[in-house]
Design an enzyme around this catalytic site. Sequence first.
Site, mmCIF file in Angstrom:
data_model
loop_
_atom_site.group_PDB
_atom_site.id
_atom_site.type_symbol
_atom_site.label_atom_id
_atom_site.label_comp_id
_atom_site.label_asym_id
_atom_site.label_seq_id
_atom_site.Cartn_x
_atom_site.Cartn_y
_atom_site.Cartn_z
ATOM 1 N N LYS A 91 38.481 12.231 -35.642
ATOM 2 C CA LYS A 91 36.845 13.167 -36.368
ATOM 3 C C LYS A 91 36.717 12.652 -37.807
ATOM 4 O O LYS A 91 35.181 12.847 -37.288
ATOM 5 C CB LYS A 91 37.193 14.686 -36.428
ATOM 6 C CG LYS A 91 38.084 15.463 -34.921
ATOM 7 C CD LYS A 91 37.840 16.585 -35.162
ATOM 8 C CE LYS A 91 38.423 16.701 -34.046
ATOM 9 N NZ LYS A 91 38.422 18.244 -33.913
ATOM 10 N N LYS A 144 38.073 13.078 -20.890
ATOM 11 C CA LYS A 144 38.261 14.175 -21.486
ATOM 12 C C LYS A 144 37.485 15.257 -21.129
ATOM 13 O O LYS A 144 36.316 15.194 -21.578
ATOM 14 C CB LYS A 144 38.914 14.650 -22.726
ATOM 15 C CG LYS A 144 40.177 15.792 -22.705
ATOM 16 C CD LYS A 144 40.525 16.083 -24.129
ATOM 17 C CE LYS A 144 39.804 16.754 -25.071
ATOM 18 N NZ LYS A 144 40.286 18.207 -25.360
ATOM 19 N N LYS A 171 34.122 20.931 -23.940
ATOM 20 C CA LYS A 171 33.193 21.715 -24.060
ATOM 21 C C LYS A 171 32.088 21.218 -24.687
ATOM 22 O O LYS A 171 30.998 22.226 -24.145
ATOM 23 C CB LYS A 171 33.758 23.244 -25.316
ATOM 24 C CG LYS A 171 34.859 24.041 -24.311
ATOM 25 C CD LYS A 171 34.912 25.058 -25.437
ATOM 26 C CE LYS A 171 35.936 25.103 -25.948
ATOM 27 N NZ LYS A 171 37.819 24.153 -26.890
HETATM 28 N N1 AQP Z 1 39.653 18.782 -20.521
HETATM 29 C C1 AQP Z 1 41.084 19.415 -21.002
HETATM 30 N N2 AQP Z 1 42.414 19.479 -19.602
HETATM 31 C C2 AQP Z 1 43.047 20.169 -20.867
HETATM 32 N N3 AQP Z 1 43.240 21.151 -21.553
HETATM 33 C C3 AQP Z 1 42.327 20.999 -22.295
HETATM 34 N N4 AQP Z 1 41.987 21.917 -23.443
HETATM 35 C C4 AQP Z 1 40.675 21.325 -23.787
HETATM 36 N N5 AQP Z 1 40.462 20.515 -23.172
HETATM 37 C C5 AQP Z 1 41.329 20.846 -22.361
HETATM 38 C C6 AQP Z 1 43.288 22.799 -23.704
HETATM 39 O O1 AQP Z 1 42.369 24.052 -24.713
HETATM 40 C C7 AQP Z 1 43.422 24.664 -24.927
HETATM 41 C C8 AQP Z 1 41.321 24.757 -26.633
HETATM 42 O O2 AQP Z 1 41.330 23.513 -27.415
HETATM 43 P P1 AQP Z 1 40.136 23.470 -27.566
HETATM 44 O O3 AQP Z 1 39.056 24.513 -28.240
HETATM 45 O O4 AQP Z 1 41.238 23.659 -29.167
HETATM 46 O O5 AQP Z 1 39.531 22.505 -28.643
HETATM 47 P P2 AQP Z 1 39.646 21.210 -27.270
HETATM 48 O O6 AQP Z 1 40.973 20.277 -27.407
HETATM 49 O O7 AQP Z 1 39.368 20.229 -28.048
HETATM 50 O O8 AQP Z 1 38.656 21.071 -26.258
HETATM 51 P P3 AQP Z 1 37.569 20.747 -26.017
HETATM 52 O O9 AQP Z 1 37.684 21.994 -24.361
HETATM 53 O O10 AQP Z 1 37.369 19.419 -25.523
HETATM 54 O O11 AQP Z 1 36.860 21.312 -26.821
HETATM 55 P P4 AQP Z 1 35.545 20.644 -27.669
HETATM 56 O O12 AQP Z 1 34.858 19.623 -26.803
HETATM 57 O O13 AQP Z 1 35.303 21.367 -28.614
HETATM 58 O O14 AQP Z 1 36.378 19.770 -28.474
HETATM 59 C C9 AQP Z 1 43.836 23.572 -25.648
HETATM 60 O O15 AQP Z 1 44.822 23.801 -25.898
HETATM 61 C C10 AQP Z 1 43.639 22.201 -25.339
HETATM 62 O O16 AQP Z 1 44.942 21.700 -25.641
#
Ligand code: AQP
Length: 323
Positions: free
Chosen positions: A112, A192, A195
């Site tokens: 990050k 991955k 969001k």
């Molecule tokens: N692609 C994914 N596959 C499986 N699990 C996922 N999670 C996120 N992306 C995937 C799981 O969702 C939970 C919440 O995630 P988070 O909001 O804490 O952060 P993250 O992992 O960084 O999720 P995103 O969606 O990818 O958000 P951004 O774009 O903000 O980084 C967690 O349990 C995560 O493992």
Amino acid sequence: MKTVFSGIQPTGKVHLGNFLGAIKNWVYLSEQDNKNFFCVVDLHSITTHPDPQELNSNIGNTLKLLIAAGINLENSIIYAQSKVPQHAYLSWILSSFSQVGELQRMTQYKEKADTLGSHAGIFTYPVLMASDILIHKANEVPVGDDQTQHLELTRNIAERFNNNYGEIFPLPAKSSGKSGARLMSLKHPDKKMSKSSDDINGTIYFDDDKDTIMKKFKSSVTDSSDNIQYDLIEKKGISNLIDIYASINDVSHEEVEKTFKNSQYGEFKMAVGESVSEYLTPINLKFIELEKENISEIINSNLQEAQSSAESTVQEVNNILGL
Ligand code: AQP
């Protein structure tokens, strides 16, 4: 009875990866004999300097979506982290039990810092995460493998505190609950599903209608063979689709391979799309219904419970520290 904590960041529209990697398991855990805290970790998302209006709307939508997903609120508390300032308070105390060297070793900090610039929020983020878990004395944390390092850090911090002041915090373990798949983008299967990315066609959002879902699966990237086989090295795209189908239908990769051994990719893609649409549509309909209802009573009573649990830990910590 186990106490479970997990969180989701309000960094954008919730996607299928969040469901299959986390929320589906939270619903399962909420049906077991646990006490669960599911938190919209909005203070964490400040590290990306989000637009205030967008952030506010994402917080509300994510809370609503957790209810729409079917989390049993009899034994689960859902709330926004910033409404329980005890998280940030305990984080400050725990920072004196965290070492600079170990924070520097966090892989996510290194990643990050490259993209967001190295401000102190990214550096101390894992201490806030430790506080999120310890504020409710959680002993189980359902998280993906990418969070293993942060959970180990939480255990180290808790242990150091306990060694100095007595057995206050349980040492939390990674959840042994049903593990979810790590979903990849449908367009870029080596990235991955996320969001905050602008990969709209590679991401299935919770409110995509059936047509959109089917189109996205139809155009998903696979490979030139027509062999439905799980192979994360040579066949990342099709393996991702197998993961999605397996996770939604609670079957193994082998069972998916067997069921579709005589099918072509086109047919399989449609079957995965159908499954996803059947899974997401009722959640989306419930979400739309909740948008018309006033759910402030549910939100407030959950918040009060979260505040009271957090305050009781803060009182205990204050007494022990002589504050
Ligand atoms: N692609 C994914 N596959 C499986 N699990 C996922 N999670 C996120 N992306 C995937 C799981 O969702 C939970 C919440 O995630 P988070 O909001 O804490 O952060 P993250 O992992 O960084 O999720 P995103 O969606 O990818 O958000 P951004 O774009 O903000 O980084 C967690 O349990 C995560 O493992």
